[in-house]
Scaffold this motif. Structure first.
Motif, PDB file in Angstrom:
ATOM      1  N   ILE A 446       0.854  -1.189   0.000  1.00 17.07           N
ATOM      2  CA  ILE A 446       0.000   0.000   0.000  1.00 17.07           C
ATOM      3  C   ILE A 446       0.889   1.238   0.000  1.00 17.07           C
ATOM      4  CG2 ILE A 446      -1.745   1.319   1.270  1.00 17.07           C
ATOM      5  CD1 ILE A 446      -2.711  -1.287   2.495  1.00 17.07           C
ATOM      6  N   GLN A 447       0.548   2.203  -0.860  1.00 17.46           N
ATOM      7  CA  GLN A 447       1.216   3.499  -0.828  1.00 17.46           C
ATOM      8  C   GLN A 447       0.208   4.549  -0.400  1.00 17.46           C
ATOM      9  OE1 GLN A 447       2.934   4.944  -4.482  1.00 17.46           O
ATOM     10  NE2 GLN A 447       3.874   6.703  -3.482  1.00 17.46           N
ATOM     11  N   GLY A 449       0.434   8.560   0.241  1.00 21.38           N
ATOM     12  CA  GLY A 449       1.320   9.717   0.157  1.00 21.38           C
ATOM     13  C   GLY A 449       2.716   9.261  -0.224  1.00 21.38           C
ATOM     14  N   GLU A 450       3.701   9.593   0.611  1.00 21.80           N
ATOM     15  CA  GLU A 450       5.069   9.174   0.365  1.00 21.80           C
ATOM     16  C   GLU A 450       5.430   7.885   1.089  1.00 21.80           C
ATOM     17  OE1 GLU A 450       7.160  10.616  -1.739  1.00 21.80           O
ATOM     18  OE2 GLU A 450       5.573  12.021  -2.281  1.00 21.80           O
ATOM     19  N   ASP A 451       4.493   7.327   1.864  1.00 23.20           N
ATOM     20  CA  ASP A 451       4.782   6.154   2.683  1.00 23.20           C
ATOM     21  C   ASP A 451       4.364   4.876   1.985  1.00 23.20           C
ATOM     22  OD1 ASP A 451       5.765   7.715   4.779  1.00 23.20           O
ATOM     23  OD2 ASP A 451       3.744   8.030   5.593  1.00 23.20           O
ATOM     24  N   LEU A 452       5.185   3.850   2.143  1.00 23.17           N
ATOM     25  CA  LEU A 452       4.853   2.507   1.684  1.00 23.17           C
ATOM     26  C   LEU A 452       4.802   1.589   2.899  1.00 23.17           C
ATOM     27  CD1 LEU A 452       7.177   2.112  -1.435  1.00 23.17           C
ATOM     28  CD2 LEU A 452       4.752   2.617  -1.428  1.00 23.17           C
ATOM     29  N   PHE A 453       3.816   0.687   2.957  1.00 25.65           N
ATOM     30  CA  PHE A 453       3.781  -0.261   4.057  1.00 25.65           C
ATOM     31  C   PHE A 453       3.057  -1.524   3.618  1.00 25.65           C
ATOM     32  CE2 PHE A 453       0.538   2.971   4.558  1.00 25.65           C
ATOM     33  CZ  PHE A 453      -0.642   2.248   4.717  1.00 25.65           C
ATOM     34  N   LEU A 454       3.316  -2.593   4.370  1.00 24.38           N
ATOM     35  CA  LEU A 454       2.719  -3.880   4.060  1.00 24.38           C
ATOM     36  C   LEU A 454       1.307  -3.941   4.644  1.00 24.38           C
ATOM     37  CD1 LEU A 454       5.784  -6.185   4.814  1.00 24.38           C
ATOM     38  CD2 LEU A 454       5.019  -5.312   2.603  1.00 24.38           C
ATOM     39  N   PRO A 455       0.367  -4.501   3.883  1.00 21.80           N
ATOM     40  CA  PRO A 455      -1.028  -4.543   4.363  1.00 21.80           C
ATOM     41  C   PRO A 455      -1.194  -5.497   5.551  1.00 21.80           C
ATOM     42  CG  PRO A 455      -0.884  -4.869   1.981  1.00 21.80           C
ATOM     43  CD  PRO A 455       0.499  -4.998   2.521  1.00 21.80           C
ATOM     44  N   ARG A 456      -2.061  -5.092   6.491  1.00 23.04           N
ATOM     45  CA  ARG A 456      -2.517  -5.955   7.584  1.00 23.04           C
ATOM     46  C   ARG A 456      -4.041  -5.876   7.614  1.00 23.04           C
ATOM     47  NH1 ARG A 456       0.908  -2.672  10.465  1.00 23.04           N
ATOM     48  NH2 ARG A 456      -0.904  -1.939  11.656  1.00 23.04           N
ATOM     49  N   GLY A 457      -4.627  -6.874   8.207  1.00 18.22           N
ATOM     50  CA  GLY A 457      -6.086  -6.934   8.189  1.00 18.22           C
ATOM     51  C   GLY A 457      -6.765  -5.778   8.883  1.00 18.22           C
ATOM     52  N   ASP A 458      -6.088  -5.178   9.887  1.00 18.74           N
ATOM     53  CA  ASP A 458      -6.734  -4.103  10.646  1.00 18.74           C
ATOM     54  C   ASP A 458      -6.473  -2.718  10.063  1.00 18.74           C
ATOM     55  OD1 ASP A 458      -4.051  -4.083  11.191  1.00 18.74           O
ATOM     56  OD2 ASP A 458      -4.276  -3.694  13.338  1.00 18.74           O
ATOM     57  N   ILE A 459      -5.755  -2.639   8.938  1.00 14.00           N
ATOM     58  CA  ILE A 459      -5.474  -1.338   8.327  1.00 14.00           C
ATOM     59  C   ILE A 459      -6.713  -0.849   7.572  1.00 14.00           C
ATOM     60  CG2 ILE A 459      -4.153  -0.177   6.506  1.00 14.00           C
ATOM     61  CD1 ILE A 459      -1.748  -1.746   7.366  1.00 14.00           C
TER      62      ILE A 459
END
Length: 505
Positions: A446-447, A449-459
């Motif tokens: 998931i991107q 803005g400028e941040d990238l992170f790995l998806p989790r179910g609670d996101i």
């Protein structure tokens, strides 16, 4: 009279094909590919079987400059700062103080043993003082032997960063030889401008490169490789025009971009790796053509003396002195000393005296060529043996490298697609576990803005989030309907993830 265009193109293609075949054969007989390229160029030259007469130092320098720029940029792209950071200071000392010590030692030897004048002797020392990035990258990354600990990043960082110091010393000494009225102190402002402008330009233009690649949003994916190809020449040209060191700038720009986040990062890195190989082949073929083997016997004894002194005295002494403050043991220092490979960079530097018309320029060029050929043949081919004897090999060298994203897609028979979460869509404002993803779909990245992170179910997915989805065709269609995706062109390639690890929200 110029040859017919079709014959010229045929000859170039045959030379490139022979170089590729030579690279394949060289691995089986234990001869480094770069040595095979050099010898192929010599065989094709006027003194060889090909009979191609080539004596153009300006063109040789031009080809070498362009090729080295792309090789250094590709090396920078593949340099991970989190790894190189641990060896930054020893690599910096090796690439500056070590180069200067090698220049003094080899120069002094040439003055005493070969009856060179002081400036000519130190010029020879400066030309052969740096290890060659093309040779080191090629041999370390193509051999089965993997060096343990910080040895490999140290050697690669040193080889990529020591050319600027050698170039500065070479150009400075050529200037002193060409104009006796200049004093040694005139090199101080030249040094400051070379490294100050080169370092600043490399960092800023590397940032500019990331911004351009991410901002332009080119409609055709193939144009991204055209963009970065152009950027390399632009970075070198701008920096050199401002008086800075262009090679330092392109290497730093490659590091900055390689450790940044930009679209098509994986494919662009692989593209520049292939381009670097093409540049290596072209550069070594041209350098082989430029040398006249009939002149080598006259300088063979002197070249052999310089090569032996450089390999067994100058390089080890400079390594041991410069690495003394750092935590490297005896075996590691010996290994660093042995991987002091000389390659195309010294031969390219040897064209500077030729273009300046110095008296000993032809002798210098052929001595340098002889030293490089011996270095690549002897040191390059013996690296695995020496590493095992010194017990500095990784105890568990990696097996055959695989491309996990491509293997995944081939096995999974799926695809990777980028989608954007639209306002009012069923997924907007809901947690991932609540949106009803099909069993065949997996959110990969998931991107926001400028941040990238790995998806989790609670996101919780928000409007404007860009999501990388892996699934089959039916699953992709379902997820598009959940995100209200309307045929947005993909900018993530199959198998491409732009940041290895990232977390946050």
């Amino acid at each position: 009279m110029f040859p017919a265009i079709e014959l010229l193109l045929l000859g170039i293609s045959i030379l490139l094909l022979l170089a590729i075949f030579a690279s394949k054969a060289s691995g089986r007989v234990g001869v480094p590919a770069l040595a095979a390229f050099l010898m192929l160029g010599m065989l094709a030259g006027s003194d060889g079987l090909g009979g191609i007469y080539f004596d153009n130092p300006w063109l040789t320098q031009l080809v070498g400059t362009i090729a080295l720029s792309y090789i250094l940029f590709a090396g920078g792209l593949e340099t991970r700062w989190r790894v190189a950071r641990s060896v930054f200071f020893p690599a910096l000392v090796l690439s500056t103080v070590g180069v200067a010590l090698t220049t003094l030692l080899v120069g002094g030897f040439a003055i005493l043993a070969l009856d060179f004048s002081p400036l000519e002797g130190f010029l020879l020392g400066a030309i052969v003082s740096s290890t060659d990035a093309a040779a080191v990258f090629s041999i370390l990354r193509s051999r089965d032997t993997r060096l343990r600990g910080s040895l490999e990043p140290l050697l690669e960082t040193e080889s990529g960063s020591n050319d600027p110091m050698a170039i500065f010393l070479t150009i400075g000494l050529v200037r002193l030889l060409s104009d006796p009225n200049l004093g040694a102190l005139s090199l101080v402002p030249f040094f400051l401008v070379q490294f100050g402008v080169g370092g600043l330009a490399g960092f800023l233009l590397g940032k500019l490169g990331i911004w351009l690649v991410n901002t332009l949003k080119l409609r055709e994916d193939g144009l991204y490789s055209v963009l970065t190809t152009t950027l390399v020449i632009f970075i070198y040209g701008v920096t050199a025009s401002l008086g800075g060191n262009g090679f330092l700038a392109v290497y730093l720009a490659g590091i900055v971009m390689g450790n940044g986040v930009f679209v098509h990062r994986r494919s662009l890195t692989r593209y520049h790796d292939g381009l670097a190989w093409l540049m290596q082949i072209a550069m070594f073929l041209v350098l082989g053509l430029q040398v006249f083997p009939s002149e080598l016997p006259e300088i063979a004894f002197g070249g052999l003396l310089v090569a032996v002194f450089l390999t067994f005295v100058a390089r080890p002494l400079s390594v041991f002195l410069t690495l003394q403050p750092f935590a490297f043991n005896l075996r590691e220092k010996l290994m660093v000393s042995w991987v002091g490979l000389r390659g195309a960079a010294p031969i390219v530097l040897a064209t500077f005296p030729l273009l300046a018309g110095l008296g000993q320029s032809s002798t210098l060029f052929h001595i340098v060529f002889f030293v490089v050929l011996l270095s690549v043949l002897v040191q390059g081919s013996s690296i695995p043996i020496v590493a095992r004897l010194l017990k500095v090999c990784d105890p568990e060298p990696p097996g055959e490298a695989g491309n996990l994203p491509e293997m995944f897609l081939e096995k999974y028979q799926g695809e990777l697609a980028e989608m954007r979460v639209r306002a009012g869509s069923p997924a907007c404002g809901r947690r991932i576990l609540e949106i009803g993803l099909p069993d065949s779909a997996l959110l990969v990245l998931i991107q926001r803005g400028e941040d990238l992170f790995l998806p989790r179910g609670d996101i919780m997915l928000l409007e404007g989030d860009r999501v990388l989805v892996a699934s089959d065709s039916a699953g992709i269609a379902v997820v598009r309907s959940l995100f209200n995706e309307q045929n947005i062109p993909k900018i993530f390639e199959e198998g491409e993830i732009t940041r290895e690890t990232s977390s946050g929200q």
